[in-house]
Design a protein around this motif. Structure first.
Motif, short mmCIF file in Angstrom:
data_model
loop_
_atom_site.label_atom_id
_atom_site.label_comp_id
_atom_site.label_asym_id
_atom_site.label_seq_id
_atom_site.Cartn_x
_atom_site.Cartn_y
_atom_site.Cartn_z
N ILE A 115 12.87 17.20 46.34
CA ILE A 115 12.20 16.02 45.78
C ILE A 115 13.11 14.79 45.92
O ILE A 115 12.65 13.69 46.24
N PHE A 116 14.41 14.98 45.68
CA PHE A 116 15.35 13.88 45.88
C PHE A 116 15.35 13.43 47.34
O PHE A 116 15.44 12.23 47.64
N SER A 117 15.25 14.38 48.26
CA SER A 117 15.20 14.03 49.67
C SER A 117 13.98 13.18 49.98
O SER A 117 14.08 12.17 50.69
N LEU A 118 12.83 13.56 49.45
CA LEU A 118 11.61 12.78 49.66
C LEU A 118 11.73 11.40 49.00
O LEU A 118 11.24 10.40 49.56
N ALA A 119 12.37 11.33 47.83
CA ALA A 119 12.54 10.04 47.15
C ALA A 119 13.41 9.10 47.99
O ALA A 119 13.08 7.91 48.15
N PHE A 120 14.51 9.62 48.53
CA PHE A 120 15.36 8.79 49.40
C PHE A 120 14.60 8.37 50.66
O PHE A 120 14.78 7.24 51.16
N THR A 121 13.75 9.26 51.17
CA THR A 121 12.95 8.92 52.35
C THR A 121 11.98 7.79 52.05
O THR A 121 11.81 6.86 52.86
N LYS A 144 20.64 -1.87 56.50
CA LYS A 144 21.80 -1.14 55.97
C LYS A 144 21.40 -0.16 54.87
O LYS A 144 21.72 1.03 54.97
N PRO A 145 20.72 -0.61 53.80
CA PRO A 145 20.30 0.38 52.79
C PRO A 145 19.31 1.40 53.34
O PRO A 145 19.29 2.54 52.89
N ALA A 146 18.49 1.00 54.32
CA ALA A 146 17.56 1.96 54.92
C ALA A 146 18.32 3.10 55.58
O ALA A 146 17.99 4.28 55.38
N GLY A 147 19.34 2.77 56.36
CA GLY A 147 20.15 3.80 56.99
C GLY A 147 20.84 4.70 55.97
O GLY A 147 20.91 5.92 56.15
N MET A 148 21.35 4.10 54.88
CA MET A 148 22.00 4.90 53.85
C MET A 148 21.02 5.83 53.16
O MET A 148 21.32 7.01 52.93
N PHE A 149 19.83 5.33 52.85
CA PHE A 149 18.84 6.17 52.17
C PHE A 149 18.41 7.35 53.05
O PHE A 149 18.27 8.48 52.57
N PHE A 150 18.22 7.10 54.34
CA PHE A 150 17.81 8.19 55.23
C PHE A 150 18.94 9.20 55.41
O PHE A 150 18.68 10.41 55.52
N ALA A 151 20.19 8.73 55.46
CA ALA A 151 21.31 9.66 55.54
C ALA A 151 21.39 10.52 54.29
O ALA A 151 21.64 11.73 54.36
N PHE A 152 21.18 9.91 53.12
CA PHE A 152 21.17 10.67 51.87
C PHE A 152 20.02 11.68 51.85
O PHE A 152 20.17 12.80 51.35
N ALA A 153 18.87 11.28 52.39
CA ALA A 153 17.73 12.20 52.46
C ALA A 153 18.06 13.41 53.32
O ALA A 153 17.73 14.55 52.96
N ILE A 203 22.59 7.50 59.97
CA ILE A 203 23.93 7.00 60.29
C ILE A 203 23.88 6.02 61.46
O ILE A 203 24.54 4.97 61.45
N ALA A 204 23.09 6.38 62.49
CA ALA A 204 22.97 5.49 63.66
C ALA A 204 22.36 4.15 63.27
O ALA A 204 22.82 3.09 63.73
N LEU A 205 21.35 4.15 62.41
CA LEU A 205 20.73 2.90 61.97
C LEU A 205 21.71 2.07 61.17
O LEU A 205 21.74 0.83 61.29
N LEU A 206 22.53 2.73 60.36
CA LEU A 206 23.54 2.01 59.59
C LEU A 206 24.56 1.35 60.51
O LEU A 206 24.96 0.20 60.30
N LEU A 207 24.98 2.05 61.56
CA LEU A 207 25.94 1.49 62.50
C LEU A 207 25.32 0.34 63.30
O LEU A 207 25.99 -0.67 63.58
N LEU A 208 24.05 0.47 63.66
CA LEU A 208 23.39 -0.60 64.41
C LEU A 208 23.23 -1.87 63.58
O LEU A 208 23.14 -2.97 64.14
#
Length: 230
Positions: A115-121, A144-153, A203-208
Motif C-alpha cells: 500500500i505504501f508502494s502504491l501511495a508513493f506511486t 525531482k520529487p517525482a523521481g524520489m517518490f518512484f524510487a521509494f515506491a 533514480i534516472a528521472l532524479l538524475l535527469l
C-alpha cells in the motif's frame, strides 16, 4: 539525445512499471502451493494466493497427470476452486491463514508495504502531471520529487517481495501445513518487474532533473547555466 526525449522515455517506462505493480497488488497468483501426491486417481488440494486472497483448488489427478514424487497440479488443471479474503485489518478476530498463525503477520506486513508502494506511486504521478502541465522552473522542479517518490515506491515493492518470499519459505518449512512444494507465479513476476522499473527509472528521472554539470573545470555548479527542459 535531447534531455526532454530522455525524460519522455523515462515516463513511459514508469507507466509500464506502475501497471505491473498495480497488477501484482490486485491479483492472487504470487505463489502456488501443492501437497505431495502418492497415488493416481485421487483428489488433491493445491492453492495459490496473493496479498489479499487465498484460493484453494481441488484437482483430480488421473494416471495421465500423475508423476511419482511430484506435487498436486499443475494449477491450470480443471477443478473446484474456493477463494477467501484475508481478514488483515479486522480487529477482534483470530484469523489463521494457511493453518499457521504467524503467517498472518507476514501477509499483513507485505500488504501494508505494498500500500505504501502504491501511495508513493500516486504521489509521483501527481508530480509528473504537475511537471507536464506546469511552466518555467516549477515544471523542472517537480521532476525531482517525482523521481524520489518512484524510487521509494520501487524500494517498498522490493521489501514486500522479500517479506512474501520469507512468508512462503517459512510456511513450507512448517509442520502445520500440508503443502510441501511451491513456486512463484506471474503476479510475483509482475511485482519484480514493477520494482526494477520503478526504482531504476525513478533514480534516472532524479538524475535527469539535476542541474547541468559545469562545462569547465574552474566553473562551479552555481555558476553553470541552468538546463531548462523544453
Amino acid at each position: 539525445m535531447h534531455k526532454r526525449t530522455k525524460i519522455n522515455i523515462a515516463i513511459f517506462v514508469l507507466l509500464v512499471g506502475m501497471a505491473c505493480m498495480f497488477t501484482a497488488v490486485v491479483t492472487d497468483h504470487w505463489a502456488v502451493l501443492s501437497p505431495q501426491v502418492d497415488k493416481a486417481n485421487t483428489t488433491c488440494e493445491a492453492a495459490h494466493f496473493g496479498l489479499w486472497r487465498l484460493c484453494k483448488k481441488y484437482i483430480y489427478i488421473n494416471s495421465e497427470n500423475f508423476m511419482q514424487g511430484h506435487g498436486c497440479g499443475p494449477i491450470s488443471l480443471p477443478g473446484e476452486e474456493n477463494c477467501t479474503y484475508f481478514r488483515h485489518f479486522t480487529p477482534g478476530l483470530d484469523t489463521e491463514i494457511f493453518e499457521y498463525k504467524t503467517q498472518k503477520e507476514y501477509n499483513i506486513s507485505a500488504a501494508a508495504i505494498s500500500i505504501f508502494s502504491l501511495a508513493f506511486t500516486i504521489l509521483g504521478s501527481l508530480c509528473l502531471v504537475g511537471s507536464c502541465t506546469g511552466k518555467g522552473k516549477g515544471r523542472d522542479y517537480l521532476l525531482k520529487p517525482a523521481g524520489m517518490f518512484f524510487a521509494f515506491a520501487g524500494l517498498c515493492a522490493f521489501i514486500s517481495l522479500e517479506v512474501m518470499r520469507q512468508s512462503v519459505k517459512r510456511m513450507i518449512e512448517s509442520e502445520d501445513t500440508i503443502w510441501i512444494e511451491y513456486y512463484f507465479a506471474w503476479s510475483f513476476a509482475c511485482a519484480c518487474t514493477g520494482f526494477v522499473l520503478l526504482f531504476l527509472t525513478g533514480i534516472a528521472l532524479l538524475l535527469l532533473s539535476m542541474p547541468q554539470m559545469p562545462r569547465n573545470p574552474w566553473e562551479t555548479c552555481m555558476d553553470a547555466e541552468p538546463d531548462q527542459v523544453e
